[in-house]
Structures are given as C-alpha cells and as structure tokens.
Enzyme design. Structure first.
Site, PDB file in Angstrom:
ATOM      1  N   LYS A  20       0.845  -1.210   0.000  1.00 43.18           N
ATOM      2  CA  LYS A  20       0.000   0.000   0.000  1.00 43.18           C
ATOM      3  C   LYS A  20       0.874   1.251   0.000  1.00 43.18           C
ATOM      4  O   LYS A  20       1.931   1.287   0.641  1.00 43.18           O
ATOM      5  CB  LYS A  20      -0.938  -0.014   1.212  1.00 43.18           C
ATOM      6  CG  LYS A  20      -2.042  -1.094   1.127  1.00 43.18           C
ATOM      7  CD  LYS A  20      -3.160  -0.720   0.176  1.00 43.18           C
ATOM      8  CE  LYS A  20      -4.066  -1.869  -0.248  1.00 43.18           C
ATOM      9  NZ  LYS A  20      -5.113  -2.213   0.685  1.00 43.18           N
TER      10      LYS A  20
ATOM     11  N   ARG B 261      -4.002 -10.313   3.563  1.00 45.08           N
ATOM     12  CA  ARG B 261      -4.131 -10.388   2.093  1.00 45.08           C
ATOM     13  C   ARG B 261      -2.811  -9.888   1.511  1.00 45.08           C
ATOM     14  O   ARG B 261      -2.471  -8.725   1.677  1.00 45.08           O
ATOM     15  CB  ARG B 261      -5.322  -9.516   1.671  1.00 45.08           C
ATOM     16  CG  ARG B 261      -5.597  -9.520   0.191  1.00 45.08           C
ATOM     17  CD  ARG B 261      -6.778  -8.613  -0.136  1.00 45.08           C
ATOM     18  NE  ARG B 261      -7.047  -8.606  -1.550  1.00 45.08           N
ATOM     19  CZ  ARG B 261      -6.426  -7.831  -2.433  1.00 45.08           C
ATOM     20  NH1 ARG B 261      -5.491  -6.991  -2.026  1.00 45.08           N
ATOM     21  NH2 ARG B 261      -6.742  -7.886  -3.714  1.00 45.08           N
TER      22      ARG B 261
HETATM   23  N1  HH2 Z   1      -6.930  -3.911  -1.313  1.00 44.92           N
HETATM   24  C1  HH2 Z   1      -6.981  -3.992  -2.648  1.00 44.92           C
HETATM   25  C2  HH2 Z   1      -7.934  -4.809  -3.278  1.00 44.92           C
HETATM   26  N2  HH2 Z   1      -8.792  -5.554  -2.556  1.00 44.92           N
HETATM   27  N3  HH2 Z   1      -9.596  -6.287  -0.467  1.00 44.92           N
HETATM   28  C3  HH2 Z   1      -9.559  -6.230   0.876  1.00 44.92           C
HETATM   29  N4  HH2 Z   1     -10.392  -6.981   1.603  1.00 44.92           N
HETATM   30  N5  HH2 Z   1      -8.668  -5.430   1.537  1.00 44.92           N
HETATM   31  C4  HH2 Z   1      -7.779  -4.647   0.865  1.00 44.92           C
HETATM   32  O1  HH2 Z   1      -6.998  -3.901   1.516  1.00 44.92           O
HETATM   33  C5  HH2 Z   1      -7.803  -4.663  -0.565  1.00 44.92           C
HETATM   34  C6  HH2 Z   1      -8.746  -5.514  -1.211  1.00 44.92           C
HETATM   35  C7  HH2 Z   1      -6.011  -3.218  -3.458  1.00 44.92           C
HETATM   36  O2  HH2 Z   1      -4.860  -3.976  -3.727  1.00 44.92           O
HETATM   37  P1  HH2 Z   1      -4.588  -4.773  -5.093  1.00 44.92           P
HETATM   38  O3  HH2 Z   1      -5.599  -5.854  -5.307  1.00 44.92           O
HETATM   39  O4  HH2 Z   1      -3.174  -5.229  -5.088  1.00 44.92           O
HETATM   40  O5  HH2 Z   1      -4.683  -3.663  -6.236  1.00 44.92           O
HETATM   41  P2  HH2 Z   1      -5.786  -3.288  -7.297  1.00 44.92           P
HETATM   42  O6  HH2 Z   1      -7.044  -2.942  -6.559  1.00 44.92           O
HETATM   43  O7  HH2 Z   1      -5.191  -2.117  -8.029  1.00 44.92           O
HETATM   44  O8  HH2 Z   1      -6.019  -4.487  -8.178  1.00 44.92           O
END
Ligand code: HH2
Length: 263
Positions: A203, A242
């Site tokens: 993050k 996660r």
């Molecule tokens: N963060 C992201 C996506 N989904 N779900 C939960 N429960 N908690 C989180 O903190 C969370 C999430 C964002 O991260 P990422 O999937 O790596 O990126 P992107 O949304 O750009 O695909």
C-alpha cells in the site's frame, strides 16, 4: 490470502499475466508456497481506476476461478458486483471479498442468501473519488462502527459470525495519518465477534513515511515495509493477511507463531 489480480491495471501487479493459464499456474504456485486462500480480482480498485462492466469482469475471472477450483484451491472473489460474485460462487469460489462493504443491496442479498464467507471492507467514497479529501472526526471509531453495523445486519439474516471478516480498508479513503491510526489501534478490534482481515501489501502509505530516505517508495520496493506492517497486524491479532508475496508472509508467520508459543 494470496492476491491474484487478473487485471491490466492493478497498482502493483497489473498486466503481468499472459492469460488464464498463466494465472492458474501462479495461483497454484501461491498455494504451494503456503497460501490458504487465493483472492481472484478482475477489476482494479486503485485510486482513480476506471471501472469495468460486469461482463468484462466475468470474462477476466471465470476461467481462472474454474481452473483453480478444479485443482481444489480455496478461492475468494474480489469484486463489488453481485453478478460477478454470483458467477464466481457458481464456478467454485466460496468467499466474497467486497471492497465496498456490501453497499449494493443485491450483493448484501446474495451473501445473506448463500451464507458464504464474506469480507466486508471499509471505504470512504469510491475508488474514483476516495483519495480526494478523506475526512473523519474519529477514524477508528467511525470505520469500525460502520463495519460492525453491516456485519450485524448479516447475522440477523443467519450468517455465522465466524464467516464474516471485517477489514478497515487501508488506503481506501484514508490519509497517511488515518492509516497509521487504524494500524496502531487494530488490536482493539481483533478480540471481538468477527475475525479481522487486513490488506496492507504494497500500500502506498507504507512507502510514504516522511523523513525516511528514498521516499516515496515505488510499489515493487515496498517488500520490507509490507512485512513490517503485516507483522504488526499479525501481532495485533489479525486473522487473515491479504498479500502479494506469499513466501515472505509465510516465513514471518512461522517466526511469530513460534515466538507466541514459546514459554
Ligand atoms: N486492497 C486492494 C484490493 N482488494 N480487499 C480487501 N479486503 N482489503 C484490501 O486492503 C484490498 C482488497 C487493493 O490492492 P490490489 O488488489 O493489489 O490492487 P488493485 O485494486 O489495483 O487491483
């Protein structure tokens, strides 16, 4: 919980996959490395990300969910759309991870009627607007009372407490200070009725602590700061992390658990 983004534009790992077969191989590798769940996402939620249609999102995730389910992998579906969640559950997913915290009444209804595992995450605003001016009077109190109210509504429909994971939503409508306060006070919320899930991996706030050299850190240089934050969350009692980097998380878990079980 290992992150498997089948998106062209995720903030740290978008566009790296050659196709569904590659995604399935990577998911299996994450399980071999020690992940208990694989969280498949077909839409980026990074600040300012363009939203995609339900059909497009289903197109991205369907063969990956089906392929991993066939191999016996436990799958969670990272989506805000009931159509996508419903199709993923049909194809073998058993956990719905909704960053909008079941805001859509149809999503609430789907989870309540299926009684599947769910993660209710807190977000102020939408991915398009959330980082403009995040504001709270008391971030910790507001985030957790909103999450608990939504969870209560699900338990009233018969969903078991242990199936409802709450997530404060690091980086979703939060300033650096809000994120640090939520992490600092996480332990006040992990001994309650609901298990807690956290998403700290890579993050941006972790790479933007003022006064440290080399700031801001780009996403792929946030490995060590991620492990540090995840260790703090683990020690504060988070039930599920996660993560993008499974091996690092599993190694940290081993040492923390060994320490906690020592005399
Ligand atoms: N963060 C992201 C996506 N989904 N779900 C939960 N429960 N908690 C989180 O903190 C969370 C999430 C964002 O991260 P990422 O999937 O790596 O990126 P992107 O949304 O750009 O695909």
């Amino acid at each position: 919980m290992a992150i498997l983004n089948v998106t062209p534009d995720s903030f740290s790992d978008g566009g790296r996959l050659a196709g569904p077969q590659h995604a399935i191989e990577l998911g299996l590798e994450m399980v071999a490395d020690g992940a208990d769940w694989v969280d498949v996402g077909g839409e980026s939620t990074r600040p300012g990300a363009a939203s995609v249609s339900a059909d497009e999102e289903i197109d991205r995730i369907a063969s990956v969910v089906a392929g991993l389910a066939q191999e016996g992998v436990k799958i969670s579906i990272d989506t805000q759309k009931p159509e996508v969640a419903s199709e993923a559950l049909r194809l073998g997913a058993s956990w719905v991870n909704d960053v909008s915290g079941l805001r859509d009444p149809e999503m609430f209804e789907l989870v309540a009627s299926q009684g599947c595992r769910v993660c209710i995450m807190h977000m102020q605003g939408t991915p398009q607007t959330m980082q403009r001016v995040p504001s709270y009077l008391d971030v910790d109190r507001e985030v957790w009372s909103e999450l608990e109210q939504r969870a209560e509504r699900l338990t009233e429909r018969g969903v078991q407490h242990e199936s409802i994971f709450l997530d404060p939503g690091f980086g979703f409508g939060k300033t650096l200070e809000h994120n640090l306060t939520l992490l600092r006070r996480l332990g006040d919320h992990t001994a309650g009725k609901y298990p807690v899930l956290v998403g700290l991996s890579r993050k941006s706030f972790l790479g933007a602590i003022p006064g440290f050299p080399g700031q801001p850190l780009p996403p792929l240089d946030r490995y060590e700061v991620t492990l540090a934050a995840q260790t703090a969350a683990h020690l504060a009692g988070a039930a599920c992390l996660r993560v993008h980097d499974v091996t690092g998380a599993v190694r940290c878990r081993a040492i923390i658990e060994a320490m906690l079980s020592a005399q």
